[in-house]
Write an enzyme that holds these catalytic residues in place. Structure first.
Site, PDB file in Angstrom:
ATOM      1  N   LYS A   1       0.820  -1.216   0.000  1.00  0.00           N
ATOM      2  CA  LYS A   1       0.000   0.000   0.000  1.00  0.00           C
ATOM      3  C   LYS A   1       0.859   1.274   0.000  1.00  0.00           C
ATOM      4  O   LYS A   1       2.066   1.233   0.261  1.00  0.00           O
ATOM      5  CB  LYS A   1      -0.945  -0.044   1.203  1.00  0.00           C
ATOM      6  CG  LYS A   1      -1.972  -1.186   1.124  1.00  0.00           C
ATOM      7  CD  LYS A   1      -2.959  -1.124   2.281  1.00  0.00           C
ATOM      8  CE  LYS A   1      -4.002  -2.231   2.174  1.00  0.00           C
ATOM      9  NZ  LYS A   1      -5.009  -2.138   3.273  1.00  0.00           N
TER      10      LYS A   1
ATOM     11  N   TYR B   1     -12.471  -2.168  -3.595  1.00  0.00           N
ATOM     12  CA  TYR B   1     -12.984  -2.218  -2.225  1.00  0.00           C
ATOM     13  C   TYR B   1     -14.503  -2.089  -2.172  1.00  0.00           C
ATOM     14  O   TYR B   1     -15.056  -1.702  -1.134  1.00  0.00           O
ATOM     15  CB  TYR B   1     -12.311  -1.144  -1.376  1.00  0.00           C
ATOM     16  CG  TYR B   1     -10.917  -1.522  -0.898  1.00  0.00           C
ATOM     17  CD1 TYR B   1     -10.719  -2.630  -0.069  1.00  0.00           C
ATOM     18  CD2 TYR B   1      -9.798  -0.780  -1.246  1.00  0.00           C
ATOM     19  CE1 TYR B   1      -9.463  -2.986   0.379  1.00  0.00           C
ATOM     20  CE2 TYR B   1      -8.526  -1.117  -0.793  1.00  0.00           C
ATOM     21  CZ  TYR B   1      -8.365  -2.223   0.018  1.00  0.00           C
ATOM     22  OH  TYR B   1      -7.116  -2.577   0.478  1.00  0.00           O
TER      23      TYR B   1
ATOM     24  N   ASN C   1      -2.133   0.290   6.659  1.00  0.00           N
ATOM     25  CA  ASN C   1      -1.603  -0.938   7.243  1.00  0.00           C
ATOM     26  C   ASN C   1      -0.756  -1.742   6.267  1.00  0.00           C
ATOM     27  O   ASN C   1      -0.606  -2.950   6.393  1.00  0.00           O
ATOM     28  CB  ASN C   1      -2.730  -1.771   7.870  1.00  0.00           C
ATOM     29  CG  ASN C   1      -3.780  -2.163   6.862  1.00  0.00           C
ATOM     30  OD1 ASN C   1      -3.650  -1.854   5.672  1.00  0.00           O
ATOM     31  ND2 ASN C   1      -4.815  -2.851   7.308  1.00  0.00           N
TER      32      ASN C   1
ATOM     33  N   HIS D   1      -2.288  -5.453   1.509  1.00  0.00           N
ATOM     34  CA  HIS D   1      -3.569  -6.137   1.298  1.00  0.00           C
ATOM     35  C   HIS D   1      -3.281  -7.596   0.978  1.00  0.00           C
ATOM     36  O   HIS D   1      -2.293  -7.890   0.295  1.00  0.00           O
ATOM     37  CB  HIS D   1      -4.329  -5.512   0.119  1.00  0.00           C
ATOM     38  CG  HIS D   1      -5.459  -6.390  -0.364  1.00  0.00           C
ATOM     39  ND1 HIS D   1      -6.697  -6.370   0.219  1.00  0.00           N
ATOM     40  CD2 HIS D   1      -5.502  -7.354  -1.326  1.00  0.00           C
ATOM     41  CE1 HIS D   1      -7.475  -7.269  -0.389  1.00  0.00           C
ATOM     42  NE2 HIS D   1      -6.768  -7.882  -1.326  1.00  0.00           N
TER      43      HIS D   1
ATOM     44  N   GLU E   1      -9.466 -10.990  -7.763  1.00  0.00           N
ATOM     45  CA  GLU E   1      -8.554  -9.854  -7.588  1.00  0.00           C
ATOM     46  C   GLU E   1      -7.357  -9.953  -8.527  1.00  0.00           C
ATOM     47  O   GLU E   1      -6.910  -8.946  -9.097  1.00  0.00           O
ATOM     48  CB  GLU E   1      -8.114  -9.771  -6.122  1.00  0.00           C
ATOM     49  CG  GLU E   1      -9.265  -9.392  -5.193  1.00  0.00           C
ATOM     50  CD  GLU E   1      -8.937  -9.470  -3.702  1.00  0.00           C
ATOM     51  OE1 GLU E   1      -9.849  -9.198  -2.896  1.00  0.00           O
ATOM     52  OE2 GLU E   1      -7.778  -9.791  -3.335  1.00  0.00           O
TER      53      GLU E   1
HETATM   54  P1  ADP Z   1      -8.010  -6.672   5.663  1.00  0.00           P
HETATM   55  O1  ADP Z   1      -7.183  -5.759   4.771  1.00  0.00           O
HETATM   56  O2  ADP Z   1      -7.231  -7.152   6.852  1.00  0.00           O
HETATM   57  O3  ADP Z   1      -8.650  -7.808   4.884  1.00  0.00           O
HETATM   58  P2  ADP Z   1     -10.641  -5.410   5.705  1.00  0.00           P
HETATM   59  O4  ADP Z   1     -10.932  -6.164   4.463  1.00  0.00           O
HETATM   60  O5  ADP Z   1     -11.606  -5.500   6.832  1.00  0.00           O
HETATM   61  O6  ADP Z   1      -9.197  -5.784   6.283  1.00  0.00           O
HETATM   62  O7  ADP Z   1     -10.506  -3.853   5.373  1.00  0.00           O
HETATM   63  C1  ADP Z   1      -9.890  -3.437   4.176  1.00  0.00           C
HETATM   64  C2  ADP Z   1      -8.972  -2.280   4.492  1.00  0.00           C
HETATM   65  O8  ADP Z   1      -9.764  -1.160   4.940  1.00  0.00           O
HETATM   66  C3  ADP Z   1      -7.988  -2.510   5.626  1.00  0.00           C
HETATM   67  O9  ADP Z   1      -6.831  -3.219   5.232  1.00  0.00           O
HETATM   68  C4  ADP Z   1      -7.656  -1.089   6.052  1.00  0.00           C
HETATM   69  O10 ADP Z   1      -6.753  -0.462   5.137  1.00  0.00           O
HETATM   70  C5  ADP Z   1      -9.030  -0.421   5.918  1.00  0.00           C
HETATM   71  N1  ADP Z   1      -9.786  -0.465   7.175  1.00  0.00           N
HETATM   72  C6  ADP Z   1     -10.385  -1.553   7.738  1.00  0.00           C
HETATM   73  N2  ADP Z   1     -11.000  -1.224   8.883  1.00  0.00           N
HETATM   74  C7  ADP Z   1     -10.787   0.102   9.059  1.00  0.00           C
HETATM   75  C8  ADP Z   1     -11.165   1.059  10.068  1.00  0.00           C
HETATM   76  N3  ADP Z   1     -11.889   0.684  11.121  1.00  0.00           N
HETATM   77  N4  ADP Z   1     -10.758   2.339   9.907  1.00  0.00           N
HETATM   78  C9  ADP Z   1     -10.039   2.722   8.828  1.00  0.00           C
HETATM   79  N5  ADP Z   1      -9.643   1.879   7.840  1.00  0.00           N
HETATM   80  C10 ADP Z   1     -10.011   0.594   7.964  1.00  0.00           C
HETATM   81 MG    MG Z   2     -10.073  -7.727   3.398  1.00  0.00          MG
END
Ligand code: ADP
Ligand code: MG
Length: 140
Positions: A11, A51, A114, A117, A128
Site C-alpha cells: 500500500k 474495495y 496498514n 492487502h 482480484e
Molecule cells: P483486511 O485488509 O485485513 O482484509 P478489511 O478487508 O476488513 O481488512 O478492510 C480493508 C482495508 O480497509 C484494511 O486493510 C484497512 O486499510 C481499511 N480499514 C479496515 N478497517 C478500518 C477502520 N476501522 N478504519 C479505517 N480503515 C479501515
Molecule cells: Mg479484506
C-alpha cells in the site's frame, strides 16, 4: 495442501517509506514466491471497485483516498496454502492487534495505513488477480 495463488498489494504508506523491498523479503521468508508484480498508481474508480464490498463502511471514502494517495505494488504470490499463509505473514488488520514478526506489526502505521492487502479467500484471490493481471504477466 496444494500450491495456491493469492493477490497482494503493497500500500501507499509502504511505498512512500521505501519499504517495498522489506515487505517482499518478509513475504519470501514466509515461503511465498512473487510470480507477478507491478507498480501502479490506482485511480479512484479502481480503488472504489476493488474495495466495493466495503462501500457502506464509514471508512470507505478515506480508504479510497488513501489507496490513491501514492503508488502501490500489486502482486501475485504463490505457495502452499498461499491465501491463508499470506494472511498469517501480514498479521491482523489493526497493527495494534498484529502478532510480533508480522508485516503489519513491524511496518504498518495505522488500521487504515496498514501497508499490505491480501485476499481473504481463494475465490476472491482469483477475482482480484484477474482485475490487475493478464495471464501472460504471471510467470510461476
Ligand atoms: P483486511 O485488509 O485485513 O482484509 P478489511 O478487508 O476488513 O481488512 O478492510 C480493508 C482495508 O480497509 C484494511 O486493510 C484497512 O486499510 C481499511 N480499514 C479496515 N478497517 C478500518 C477502520 N476501522 N478504519 C479505517 N480503515 C479501515
Ligand atoms: Mg479484506
Amino acid at each position: 495442501m496444494a500450491v495456491q495463488r493469492t493477490f497482494s498489494i503493497i500500500k501507499p504508506d509502504a511505498t512512500r517509506r521505501n519499504l517495498t523491498g522489506k515487505v517482499n523479503a518478509m513475504l519470501e521468508a514466509g515461503g511465498l514466491r512473487i510470480v507477478a508484480q507491478k507498480r501502479i498508481h490506482m485511480t479512484q474508480a479502481q480503488a472504489a471497485s476493488f474495495y466495493g464490498v466495503h462501500k457502506e463502511r464509514p471508512f470507505f471514502k478515506s480508504l479510497c483516498d488513501f489507496m490513491t494517495s501514492g503508488p502501490v505494488v500489486v502482486q501475485v504470490l504463490e505457495g502452499e496454502n498461499a491465501v491463508a499463509r499470506n494472511r498469517e505473514i501480514m498479521g491482523a488488520t489493526n497493527p495494534a492487534n498484529a502478532e510480533p514478526g508480522t508485516i503489519r506489526k513491524e511496518v504498518a502505521e495505522s488500521i487504515e495505513a496498514n501497508s499490505v492487502h491480501g485476499s481473504d479467500s481463494p475465490e476472491n484471490a482469483a477475482i482480484e488477480i484477474a482485475y490487475f493481471f493478464a495471464g501472460s504477466e504471471i510467470v510461476g
